[in-house]
Motif scaffolding. Structure first.
Motif, PDB file in Angstrom:
ATOM      1  N   PHE A  47      74.942  59.411   9.055  1.00 41.33           N
ATOM      2  CA  PHE A  47      74.155  59.985   7.968  1.00 41.33           C
ATOM      3  C   PHE A  47      73.922  61.447   8.344  1.00 41.33           C
ATOM      4  O   PHE A  47      73.675  61.762   9.515  1.00 41.33           O
ATOM      5  N   SER A  48      73.983  62.314   7.374  1.00 41.91           N
ATOM      6  CA  SER A  48      73.885  63.748   7.648  1.00 41.91           C
ATOM      7  C   SER A  48      72.634  64.102   8.446  1.00 41.91           C
ATOM      8  O   SER A  48      72.702  64.917   9.375  1.00 41.91           O
ATOM      9  N   HIS A  49      71.501  63.481   8.129  1.00 47.81           N
ATOM     10  CA  HIS A  49      70.251  63.847   8.812  1.00 47.81           C
ATOM     11  C   HIS A  49      70.318  63.544  10.310  1.00 47.81           C
ATOM     12  O   HIS A  49      69.680  64.232  11.115  1.00 47.81           O
ATOM     13  N   GLU A  50      71.096  62.530  10.701  1.00 50.02           N
ATOM     14  CA  GLU A  50      71.226  62.205  12.132  1.00 50.02           C
ATOM     15  C   GLU A  50      71.961  63.317  12.880  1.00 50.02           C
ATOM     16  O   GLU A  50      71.530  63.744  13.952  1.00 50.02           O
ATOM     17  N   ILE A  51      73.049  63.776  12.311  1.00 50.85           N
ATOM     18  CA  ILE A  51      73.843  64.825  12.963  1.00 50.85           C
ATOM     19  C   ILE A  51      73.124  66.165  12.874  1.00 50.85           C
ATOM     20  O   ILE A  51      73.137  66.951  13.830  1.00 50.85           O
ATOM     21  N   MET A  52      72.486  66.424  11.749  1.00 52.53           N
ATOM     22  CA  MET A  52      71.740  67.676  11.601  1.00 52.53           C
ATOM     23  C   MET A  52      70.660  67.796  12.662  1.00 52.53           C
ATOM     24  O   MET A  52      70.436  68.879  13.205  1.00 52.53           O
ATOM     25  N   SER A  53      70.006  66.700  12.987  1.00 56.54           N
ATOM     26  CA  SER A  53      68.963  66.707  14.007  1.00 56.54           C
ATOM     27  C   SER A  53      69.545  67.064  15.379  1.00 56.54           C
ATOM     28  O   SER A  53      68.984  67.882  16.101  1.00 56.54           O
ATOM     29  N   ILE A  54      70.660  66.462  15.723  1.00 58.96           N
ATOM     30  CA  ILE A  54      71.299  66.735  17.019  1.00 58.96           C
ATOM     31  C   ILE A  54      71.790  68.178  17.083  1.00 58.96           C
ATOM     32  O   ILE A  54      71.637  68.854  18.095  1.00 58.96           O
ATOM     33  N   ALA A  55      72.386  68.657  15.976  1.00 56.11           N
ATOM     34  CA  ALA A  55      72.957  70.007  15.936  1.00 56.11           C
ATOM     35  C   ALA A  55      71.914  71.091  15.678  1.00 56.11           C
ATOM     36  O   ALA A  55      72.242  72.276  15.686  1.00 56.11           O
ATOM     37  N   LYS A  56      70.676  70.680  15.441  1.00 57.70           N
ATOM     38  CA  LYS A  56      69.573  71.621  15.150  1.00 57.70           C
ATOM     39  C   LYS A  56      69.833  72.413  13.873  1.00 57.70           C
ATOM     40  O   LYS A  56      69.537  73.603  13.784  1.00 57.70           O
ATOM     41  N   LEU A  57      70.372  71.733  12.860  1.00 57.64           N
ATOM     42  CA  LEU A  57      70.590  72.344  11.557  1.00 57.64           C
ATOM     43  C   LEU A  57      69.474  71.937  10.617  1.00 57.64           C
ATOM     44  O   LEU A  57      69.027  70.789  10.634  1.00 57.64           O
ATOM     45  N   SER A  58      69.041  72.851   9.766  1.00 60.09           N
ATOM     46  CA  SER A  58      67.998  72.520   8.805  1.00 60.09           C
ATOM     47  C   SER A  58      68.532  72.439   7.383  1.00 60.09           C
ATOM     48  O   SER A  58      67.827  72.011   6.483  1.00 60.09           O
ATOM     49  N   SER A  59      69.775  72.824   7.178  1.00 65.71           N
ATOM     50  CA  SER A  59      70.349  72.842   5.847  1.00 65.71           C
ATOM     51  C   SER A  59      71.458  71.799   5.694  1.00 65.71           C
ATOM     52  O   SER A  59      72.478  71.854   6.392  1.00 65.71           O
ATOM     53  N   ALA A  60      71.268  70.881   4.757  1.00 63.32           N
ATOM     54  CA  ALA A  60      72.302  69.884   4.472  1.00 63.32           C
ATOM     55  C   ALA A  60      73.554  70.554   3.908  1.00 63.32           C
ATOM     56  O   ALA A  60      74.672  70.098   4.152  1.00 63.32           O
ATOM     57  N   ILE A  61      73.365  71.635   3.174  1.00 66.17           N
ATOM     58  CA  ILE A  61      74.510  72.361   2.616  1.00 66.17           C
ATOM     59  C   ILE A  61      75.394  72.892   3.741  1.00 66.17           C
ATOM     60  O   ILE A  61      76.619  72.765   3.698  1.00 66.17           O
ATOM     61  N   THR A  62      74.779  73.471   4.758  1.00 69.64           N
ATOM     62  CA  THR A  62      75.537  73.989   5.905  1.00 69.64           C
ATOM     63  C   THR A  62      76.243  72.855   6.631  1.00 69.64           C
ATOM     64  O   THR A  62      77.421  72.979   6.994  1.00 69.64           O
TER      65      THR A  62
END
Length: 97
Positions: A47-62
């Motif tokens: 799920f995008s939010h799982e990877i975004m958390s690890i990668a320290k990303l705040s934008s789903a678009i990015t």
């Protein structure tokens, strides 16, 4: 195969690829970390939010832009699920030693 080889191979492959940014590198590294946490399966279901958390990303678009580009460039294979209850699939290329 040594699990660290995936990251080493990625860095070798992107060495001359001007399309790859630090964000792509962060997302790829986060995908590898997630894969390690899930028993090193292939593919991984994310799920995008799982990877975004690890990668320290705040934008789903990015995140989605980077994952799609990594897939288009041939570094991974991305199969979006378009289902809120089922994660997308990410395939890593298996090399033979």
């Amino acid at each position: 195969m040594d699990r660290l080889c995936y990251l080493s191979d990625f860095f070798e492959a992107i060495g001359t690829d001007p399309r790859i940014s630090i964000t792509h590198i962060g997302v790829y590294a986060a995908l590898l970390q997630y894969r390690l946490q899930k028993g090193f399966t292939n593919p991984i279901q994310v799920f995008s939010h799982e990877i975004m958390s690890i990668a320290k990303l705040s934008s789903a678009i990015t995140y989605h832009k980077c994952v799609k580009e990594l897939s288009n460039y041939g570094y991974i294979r991305y199969e979006p699920s378009f289902n809120r209850t089922k994660g997308s699939k990410i395939y890593f290329t298996e090399r033979s030693d």
